[in-house]
Design an enzyme around this catalytic site. Structure first.
Site, PDB file in Angstrom:
ATOM      1  CE  LYS A  77       0.335  -1.444  -2.724  1.00 15.05           C
ATOM      2  NZ  LYS A  77       1.611  -2.159  -2.706  1.00 15.05           N
ATOM      3  CD  GLN A 122       5.690  -2.239  -3.623  1.00 18.70           C
ATOM      4  OE1 GLN A 122       4.750  -1.796  -2.967  1.00 18.70           O
ATOM      5  NE2 GLN A 122       5.523  -3.164  -4.557  1.00 18.70           N
ATOM      6  CG  ASP A 145       1.570  -6.154   2.136  1.00 15.99           C
ATOM      7  OD1 ASP A 145       0.541  -5.870   1.498  1.00 15.99           O
ATOM      8  OD2 ASP A 145       2.695  -5.692   1.870  1.00 15.99           O
TER       9      ASP A 145
END
Ligand code: NAP
Length: 306
Positions: A77, A122, A145
């Site tokens: 990412k 995460q 997200d």
């Protein structure tokens, strides 16, 4: 296209593909390759271009613990953000220091930091922490997200100008649009009902006027239900579960699954024989995976710009 409203307000366009790309097929078949890698690169180009003269988007990723797959994801990412000129930082919290209080304190700091546009926590978290409760502390406006109940709720009620769409289903919708596949009036079957893929995918299908069926591990007659799909979306997490017996001839098949074998080879939830039946299919790798990262990049831009 309702799902594209927020992106459109920031100046993004559905990527236009050259004819030869739209017509490229898997060898010895008439099945079009839905090239997610190509569409992702065109989204990245737009992020770069639209970023000129605008506030630099910045992602803060929190990586708690030492899960090797998570380290790889967060690393890739970071590279994608650097490629388009966006900033990203990773806050590493070793599992010996990772507690709910520590993570919440970190999130609160990032919530208050005006230089941070988007926050990514995460998963999975170590030490059996309550992932939902900790994720819920992220400010809605920085939830790139799209996992927060508030953003899922906005999606459910059709407020596309304020929500962040979960990156994987968002990527699937962009891919369909880029290939001119209109879900309106089609039967869409989504296999999988997770909060991060299946459920938001189903809501996006409804918003695009598909007739949506959601299947899961308790579904009876799965092959028969899948054979009713004009657009079949496999987000199951079971390698090659979807074989040609599940697929209606001429339908579009999207493979969200990612599996890595002992030699590092990556494959999906859809078996190789499906390409002889479907009219279009995503490859794995090179299908939905790259789009997920592209949509995270775009969501972070949207957080910074509108
Ligand atoms: P998940 O949370 O494990 O959910 C899997 C879903 O599939 C569940 O709803 C489960 O049903 C259902 N299911 C499991 N076995 C089934 C069966 N035999 N028949 C029918 N349904 C079945 O997984 P996820 O997070 O949604 O991810 C799904 C897959 O996509 C995984 O392979 C993951 O690695 C991949 N993924 C890829 C990307 C990407 O960027 N390409 C992003 C996210 C995830 P129940 O609800 O009844 O348990």
């Amino acid at each position: 296209m309702k799902f594209w409203q927020r992106a459109q307000n920031a100046g993004f366009k559905i990527p236009e593909l050259p004819t030869e790309s739209r017509e490229r097929t898997f060898p010895d078949t008439n099945c079009v390759i839905l090239d997610g890698k190509l569409v992702a690169s065109l989204i990245a180009d737009q992020c770069k271009e639209l970023g000129k003269g605008r506030k630099q988007p910045k992602l803060a990723a929190i990586l708690a613990g030492e899960d090797p797959a998570s380290q790889v994801y967060v690393g890739s990412k970071g590279k994608s953000f650097a490629n388009v000129g966006f900033a990203s930082e990773t806050i590493l919290i070793p599992s010996s220091e990772a507690s709910s209080d520590k993570l919440i304190e970190t999130i609160e700091k990032l919530n208050a930091d005006v230089s941070v546009s988007g926050i990514l926590l995460q998963l999975p978290l170590p030490n059996k922490m309550d992932e939902a409760a900790i994720t819920a502390r992220i400010k809605r406006e920085k939830d790139v997200d799209g996992f927060l109940a508030a953003n899922m709720g906005l999606l459910a009620i059709g407020n596309f100008k304020d929500t962040f769409l979960a990156c994987t289903p968002f990527g699937v919708m962009v891919l369909l649009a880029a290939y001119g596949i209109n879900p309106a009036g089609k039967n869409m079957v989504v296999v999988g009902r997770s909060n991060i893929v299946g459920k938001p995918m189903a809501l996006l299908g409804i918003s695009a006027d598909s007739t949506v069926t959601v299947a899961h591990s308790r579904t009876k007659n799965l092959p028969e239900i899948c054979r009713n799909a004009d657009i079949l979306i496999a987000a199951v997490g079971k390698r090659a579960l979807i074989t040609k017996e599940f697929v209606k001839p001429g339908s579009v098949v999207i493979d969200v699954g990612i599996h890595r074998d002992e030699n590092g080879k990556i494959s999906g939830d859809v078996a190789a024989d499906v390409r002889y039946i479907a009219s279009a299919l995503t490859p794995v790798p090179g299908g939905v995976g790259p789009l997920t990262i592209a949509m995270l990049t775009m969501n972070t831009a949207l957080a910074a710009w509108n």
